[in-house]
Design an enzyme around this catalytic site. Structure first.
Site, PDB file in Angstrom:
ATOM      1  N   HIS A  82      -7.133  -7.828   1.481  1.00 47.32           N
ATOM      2  CA  HIS A  82      -6.074  -7.068   0.828  1.00 47.32           C
ATOM      3  C   HIS A  82      -5.037  -8.025   0.257  1.00 47.32           C
ATOM      4  CE1 HIS A  82      -3.132  -3.968  -0.081  1.00 47.32           C
ATOM      5  NE2 HIS A  82      -2.231  -4.796   0.418  1.00 47.32           N
ATOM      6  N   ASP A 161       0.024   8.823   3.568  1.00 47.21           N
ATOM      7  CA  ASP A 161       0.634   7.666   2.916  1.00 47.21           C
ATOM      8  C   ASP A 161       1.109   8.022   1.506  1.00 47.21           C
ATOM      9  OD1 ASP A 161       1.228   4.751   2.634  1.00 47.21           O
ATOM     10  OD2 ASP A 161      -0.308   4.915   1.087  1.00 47.21           O
ATOM     11  N   ARG A 168       9.493   7.918  -0.310  1.00 47.31           N
ATOM     12  CA  ARG A 168      10.175   6.621  -0.194  1.00 47.31           C
ATOM     13  C   ARG A 168      10.632   6.119  -1.558  1.00 47.31           C
ATOM     14  NH1 ARG A 168       5.785   3.050   2.228  1.00 47.31           N
ATOM     15  NH2 ARG A 168       7.314   1.398   1.882  1.00 47.31           N
ATOM     16  N   SER A 183       1.884   1.367   5.834  1.00 45.61           N
ATOM     17  CA  SER A 183       1.223   1.910   4.648  1.00 45.61           C
ATOM     18  C   SER A 183      -0.037   1.115   4.327  1.00 45.61           C
ATOM     19  CB  SER A 183       2.179   1.877   3.455  1.00 45.61           C
ATOM     20  OG  SER A 183       1.526   2.234   2.263  1.00 45.61           O
ATOM     21  N   LYS A 187      -4.433   2.141   5.598  1.00 46.33           N
ATOM     22  CA  LYS A 187      -5.566   2.212   4.665  1.00 46.33           C
ATOM     23  C   LYS A 187      -6.643   1.198   5.033  1.00 46.33           C
ATOM     24  CE  LYS A 187      -2.474   2.116   1.383  1.00 46.33           C
ATOM     25  NZ  LYS A 187      -1.643   2.176   0.171  1.00 46.33           N
TER      26      LYS A 187
END
Length: 435
Positions: A82, A161, A168, A183, A187
């Protein structure tokens, strides 16, 4: 149990229980708790943070709000990488074929970009005929053939999310380390993997502008990964200038392919090789990064990584000949050379400004509704540490419509900073953190 009591506890810096977190999040998802109460809770978190126990439970509730996918049919050591994003970040395109050639598998969810340039999906969609997998079965089938699997985000995966992020975004609570970490990790944890590698960017072109903030985010995500018994490591990498030279979708695909041929830019190549070597280390195939990098060079030199990329493109509906013929990718109409107005060593390239310069000519999206032009972008020809004479070409703008090209050129000129003193080339990796 009442939402207002939970908000009050968090406001007063008291630890909330697992049951209270579950009550708050599950009822918010069912729309039985209104936005204004959840907004108050998020602001309390923004100011007071979360304890380790709160963070793990919050992430678990996020993960379990939708489908949790276990790729039980994937017959390889499974790595999920990621990135927190940046300008010219095409790491996935080069990394996944390398990991496949090294005997590993990588199946990840990817999204479309919003802002500087396209996301991973946009970059691959520059390839004519390319189709992302829509189901778990399709991903597993292609990943077992190629070692590579990519799938777009689904509303069924971590739906909480998406709902929380929208709130947010309009309540000034995006920039909260615990909320960012939960968050991202919810995932990552919703998709099975044997190991997770986090590429946390820091610098002008990154969300985390400073090294201490990037380190805090990385350490928080590592804490979550460890709490869920995952093998996990974080790389903190430099985004004070664009990564590599290409910014824009088709151009970034070309640069990634050139990297698989051993011709990539030094900074981009170093980052990809180190992340792949870390994957080998997590798998247990090597003991040191140096051993891992040597193995990466082998699969690049013998073209097996390039062959894996071509096979993945073929299995996904695209033309594998793009690895040899770049004219099969979308082509731009013209180029504008951006020439330096100063002499000296390049001391800084404001990555965010270069990203915006690419966005305004169509390489990225200002809004979710914008269409991306896959062919256009910016080629950064001079990097930090290079010596430049007045009149030297420092960048090229690849465009189709000329209306914003001059504006783009001015933004690029403004992004370059110079020094009369010699400037050392910056390192691409600041730190590697292990759980």
């Amino acid at each position: 149990m009442r939402a207002v009591d939970i908000i009050e506890k968090k406001r007063d810096k008291k630890e909330i229980t697992n049951e209270e977190i579950s009550f708050l999040l599950s009822n918010y998802l069912k729309e039985e708790i209104p936005d204004y109460q959840m907004a108050a809770f998020l602001m309390a978190v923004y100011f007071n943070g979360m304890t380790d126990a709160e963070l793990l439970e919050f992430t678990k509730e996020m993960r379990d709000s939708g489908d949790v996918i276990d790729f039980e049919g994937l017959k390889r050591f499974h790595v999920d990488k990621h990135s927190t994003g940046g300008v010219g970040d095409k790491v996935t395109i080069a990394l996944e074929p390398i990991m496949s050639a090294l005997g590993m598998g990588s199946t990840k969810l990817s999204g479309k970009g919003l802002g500087h340039t396209g996301g991973t999906i946009d970059k691959f969609e520059a390839i004519k005929g390319f189709k992302f997998s829509n189901t778990k079965e399709e991903v597993i089938e292609i990943a077992n053939k190629t070692g590579i699997g990519l799938m777009g985000y689904s509303d069924k995966i971590v739906p909480l999310d998406k709902k929380l992020y929208s709130l947010r975004d309009v309540t000034a609570t995006v920039a909260s380390i615990p909320l960012i970490a939960s968050s991202i990790m919810s995932k990552k944890l919703a998709i099975h993997s044997d190991a997770i590698i986090l590429d946390v960017k820091t610098g002008n072109g990154a969300f985390m502008k400073t090294l201490p903030d990037a380190r805090e985010l990385a350490e928080t995500m590592l804490k979550i990964g460890k709490g869920f018994d995952r093998k996990i490591v974080a790389v903190i990498s430099n985004m004070d200038q664009p990564l590599g030279c290409a910014v824009g979708n088709a151009n970034e695909v070309i640069e990634a392919i050139e990297t698989l041929k051993g011709n990539g830019p030094e900074d981009f190549t170093d980052l990809v090789y180190n992340i792949a070597a870390l994957a080998l280390k997590l798998k247990g195939d090597v003991n040191t990064l140096e051993e891992g990098i040597a193995k990466v060079k082998e699969v690049v030199d013998n073209r097996s990584a390039l062959e894996k990329f071509a096979l993945f493109i073929k299995e996904s509906g695209g033309d594998p000949e793009i690895v040899n013929d770049y004219s099969l990718l979308p082509e731009y109409a013209g180029t504008l050379e951006v020439k330096s107005e100063e002499e000296g060593y390049v001391s800084q390239i404001l990555a965010e400004e270069v990203g915006k310069a690419a966005m305004i000519i169509g390489a990225g999206r200002a809004t979710k509704e914008d269409e991306i032009d896959h062919s256009v972008g910016v080629l950064v020809l001079k990097k930090v540490g290079d010596f430049v004479k007045k009149g030297d070409v420092i960048a090229k703008i690849c465009y189709n419509e000329s209306k914003d090209v001059e504006k783009s050129a001015k933004m690029i000129l403004g992004a370059y900073k110079f020094s009369k003193e010699k400037v050392e080339k910056p390192k691409i990796i600041f730190e590697i953190l292990e759980a």
